[in-house]
Design a protein around this motif. Structure first.
Motif, PDB file in Angstrom:
ATOM      1  N   GLU A  43       0.820  -1.201   0.000  1.00  0.00           N
ATOM      2  CA  GLU A  43       0.000   0.000   0.000  1.00  0.00           C
ATOM      3  C   GLU A  43       0.863   1.264   0.000  1.00  0.00           C
ATOM      4  OE1 GLU A  43      -3.262  -0.005  -0.304  1.00  0.00           O
ATOM      5  OE2 GLU A  43      -3.208  -2.193  -0.419  1.00  0.00           O
ATOM      6  N   SER A  44       0.275   2.353  -0.523  1.00  0.00           N
ATOM      7  CA  SER A  44       0.943   3.652  -0.492  1.00  0.00           C
ATOM      8  C   SER A  44       0.651   4.352   0.822  1.00  0.00           C
ATOM      9  CB  SER A  44       0.469   4.513  -1.653  1.00  0.00           C
ATOM     10  OG  SER A  44       0.908   3.984  -2.879  1.00  0.00           O
ATOM     11  N   ARG A  45       1.567   5.250   1.209  1.00  0.00           N
ATOM     12  CA  ARG A  45       1.389   6.053   2.415  1.00  0.00           C
ATOM     13  C   ARG A  45       2.146   7.353   2.211  1.00  0.00           C
ATOM     14  NH1 ARG A  45       6.184   6.082   4.835  1.00  0.00           N
ATOM     15  NH2 ARG A  45       7.560   4.267   4.668  1.00  0.00           N
ATOM     16  N   TYR A  47       4.824  10.236   2.349  1.00  0.00           N
ATOM     17  CA  TYR A  47       6.286  10.231   2.492  1.00  0.00           C
ATOM     18  C   TYR A  47       6.691  10.825   3.833  1.00  0.00           C
ATOM     19  CZ  TYR A  47      11.151  11.606   1.792  1.00  0.00           C
ATOM     20  OH  TYR A  47      12.501  11.785   1.936  1.00  0.00           O
ATOM     21  N   ARG A  55      11.146   4.473  -3.832  1.00  0.00           N
ATOM     22  CA  ARG A  55       9.839   3.845  -3.648  1.00  0.00           C
ATOM     23  C   ARG A  55       8.703   4.859  -3.778  1.00  0.00           C
ATOM     24  NH1 ARG A  55      11.524   1.277   1.400  1.00  0.00           N
ATOM     25  NH2 ARG A  55       9.541   2.008   2.273  1.00  0.00           N
ATOM     26  N   ASP A  57       5.598   6.713  -4.986  1.00  0.00           N
ATOM     27  CA  ASP A  57       4.427   6.351  -5.776  1.00  0.00           C
ATOM     28  C   ASP A  57       3.970   7.616  -6.503  1.00  0.00           C
ATOM     29  OD1 ASP A  57       1.927   5.655  -6.787  1.00  0.00           O
ATOM     30  OD2 ASP A  57       1.520   4.275  -5.140  1.00  0.00           O
ATOM     31  N   VAL A  60      -0.050   8.267  -7.065  1.00  0.00           N
ATOM     32  CA  VAL A  60      -0.748   8.790  -5.895  1.00  0.00           C
ATOM     33  C   VAL A  60      -0.271  10.204  -5.573  1.00  0.00           C
ATOM     34  CG1 VAL A  60      -1.208   8.426  -3.445  1.00  0.00           C
ATOM     35  CG2 VAL A  60      -1.097   6.463  -5.001  1.00  0.00           C
ATOM     36  N   THR A  61       1.016  10.439  -5.715  1.00  0.00           N
ATOM     37  CA  THR A  61       1.564  11.774  -5.466  1.00  0.00           C
ATOM     38  C   THR A  61       0.900  12.809  -6.377  1.00  0.00           C
ATOM     39  OG1 THR A  61       3.697  10.878  -4.751  1.00  0.00           O
ATOM     40  CG2 THR A  61       3.667  13.157  -5.492  1.00  0.00           C
ATOM     41  N   HIS A  68       3.965  10.562  -1.768  1.00  0.00           N
ATOM     42  CA  HIS A  68       3.621   9.247  -1.215  1.00  0.00           C
ATOM     43  C   HIS A  68       4.688   8.241  -1.633  1.00  0.00           C
ATOM     44  CE1 HIS A  68      -0.333  10.818  -0.210  1.00  0.00           C
ATOM     45  NE2 HIS A  68      -0.677   9.647   0.318  1.00  0.00           N
ATOM     46  N   VAL A  69       4.900   7.243  -0.775  1.00  0.00           N
ATOM     47  CA  VAL A  69       5.777   6.121  -1.103  1.00  0.00           C
ATOM     48  C   VAL A  69       4.971   4.837  -0.984  1.00  0.00           C
ATOM     49  CG1 VAL A  69       7.921   7.231  -0.378  1.00  0.00           C
ATOM     50  CG2 VAL A  69       6.594   5.942   1.277  1.00  0.00           C
ATOM     51  N   ARG A  70       5.467   3.808  -1.656  1.00  0.00           N
ATOM     52  CA  ARG A  70       4.786   2.512  -1.608  1.00  0.00           C
ATOM     53  C   ARG A  70       5.608   1.561  -0.751  1.00  0.00           C
ATOM     54  NH1 ARG A  70       0.675   0.119  -4.329  1.00  0.00           N
ATOM     55  NH2 ARG A  70       0.417   1.944  -5.664  1.00  0.00           N
TER      56      ARG A  70
END
Length: 302
Positions: A43-45, A47, A55, A57, A60-61, A68-70
């Motif tokens: 999942e992404s979250r 940064y 990593r 993403d 999503v960013t 965001h990073v995955r």
């Protein structure tokens, strides 16, 4: 006597040492030797400072206008590749082990502690005759055959031209297709500019553990009078008056500078660095490395 008859008892003793002192330490945790929980995206979250920018993403960013990073999930089955440097500079040792013996022990530790969970392991063996590739397979018989092949590698006579570590790393990057763990065991005495770029290409896709093998006489020069030094890779000889304190100081400074350059190059390449010495308890150093990497992984943002 045939090489495998000599290697078999030595490898069994090595396996016993490793399993007695390290058994259970890495079992069930494929990437205990390096930071990070795996290689498959999860999942992404958002940064957070300290996250690996590789990593990111970007989809999503772009949608959220917030970096965001995955995250990664643990691999169920890991493919491990090892690049073992068995060139002439590794045939040196002034303590309990030669550098080549210590390198083989490090390779065996990785193999014995990962093959029981169904992981595949393959090797690139770098020596005077070129690079020999043993494909990645599972099982103890394959691992023992792989270690016996490494054990039986002939020593390179002084002055014989050998492939560079960077060339072998470049070949390995073309062979390894599936994401996994790559362990490079060497003294890294080639010029860093020759091996840093191919190592960086490996770390772009794989988790890379760089095991640096060092002998104490490569760091300091003892006062033992006139000492004849032989370059194992060129055959050149030179007599050195080790009683000269200024010479010993300059030697130590140059050696420290060389090791610092290696450390910086490995850091720039993105590899995890583990230094093992022939005059130290290499099993204890390996354990301390694993514990340190696990603490770093636990402190990473979840």
């Amino acid at each position: 006597m045939k090489p495998y008859l000599i290697a078999e008892p030595a490898l069994r003793r090595l396996e016993l040492t490793i399993t007695r002192r390290l058994d259970g330490l890495l079992q069930g945790e494929h990437l205990g030797l390096v930071p990070g929980p795996g290689s498959e995206p999860a999942e992404s979250r958002p940064y957070q400072p300290g996250d690996d920018v590789r990593r990111m993403d970007w989809n999503v960013t772009a949608r959220t206008n917030e970096p965001h990073v995955r995250d990664l999930v643990a691999d169920r089955e890991l493919e491990i590749w090892a690049l073992l440097d068995a060139t002439a500079s590794m045939d040196f040792g002034t303590a309990a082990l030669e550098k080549r013996e210590l390198a083989l022990s490090a390779l065996a530790a990785v193999g014995f502690l990962t093959q029981r969970t169904g992981n595949r392991i393959g090797t690139h063996l770098l020596h005077g005759g070129g690079v020999r590739t043993l494909p990645a397979r599972t099982g103890r018989p394959h691992l023992m055959a792989l270690l016996q092949a490494a054990f039986a590698l002939p020593r390179t006579p002084p002055g014989v031209a050998e492939p560079l570590l960077g060339v072998a790393a470049e070949q390995l990057s073309r062979v390894v297709r599936r994401r996994g763990l790559v362990v490079v065991v060497s003294d890294y005495l080639d010029t860093p500019e020759t091996w840093e770029p191919p190592l960086r290409r490996l770390t772009a896709r794989h988790q890379v553990l760089a095991v640096e093998v060092v002998d104490p006489r490569e760091l300091t020069l003892p006062d033992v009078g006139i000492l004849t030094l032989i370059d194992p890779e060129t055959g050149r000889r030179r007599e050195v008056a080790t009683g000269n304190a200024r010479l010993r100081r300059r030697y130590a400074e140059a050696a420290a500078g060389q090791r610092d350059a290696i450390t910086q190059a490995l850091r720039r390449a993105g590899a995890t660095h583990l230094r093992l010495r022939t005059d130290r308890d290499w099993v204890r150093d390996l354990v301390q490395h694993v514990i340190r990497q696990r603490r770093l992984a636990a402190l990473a943002p979840s």
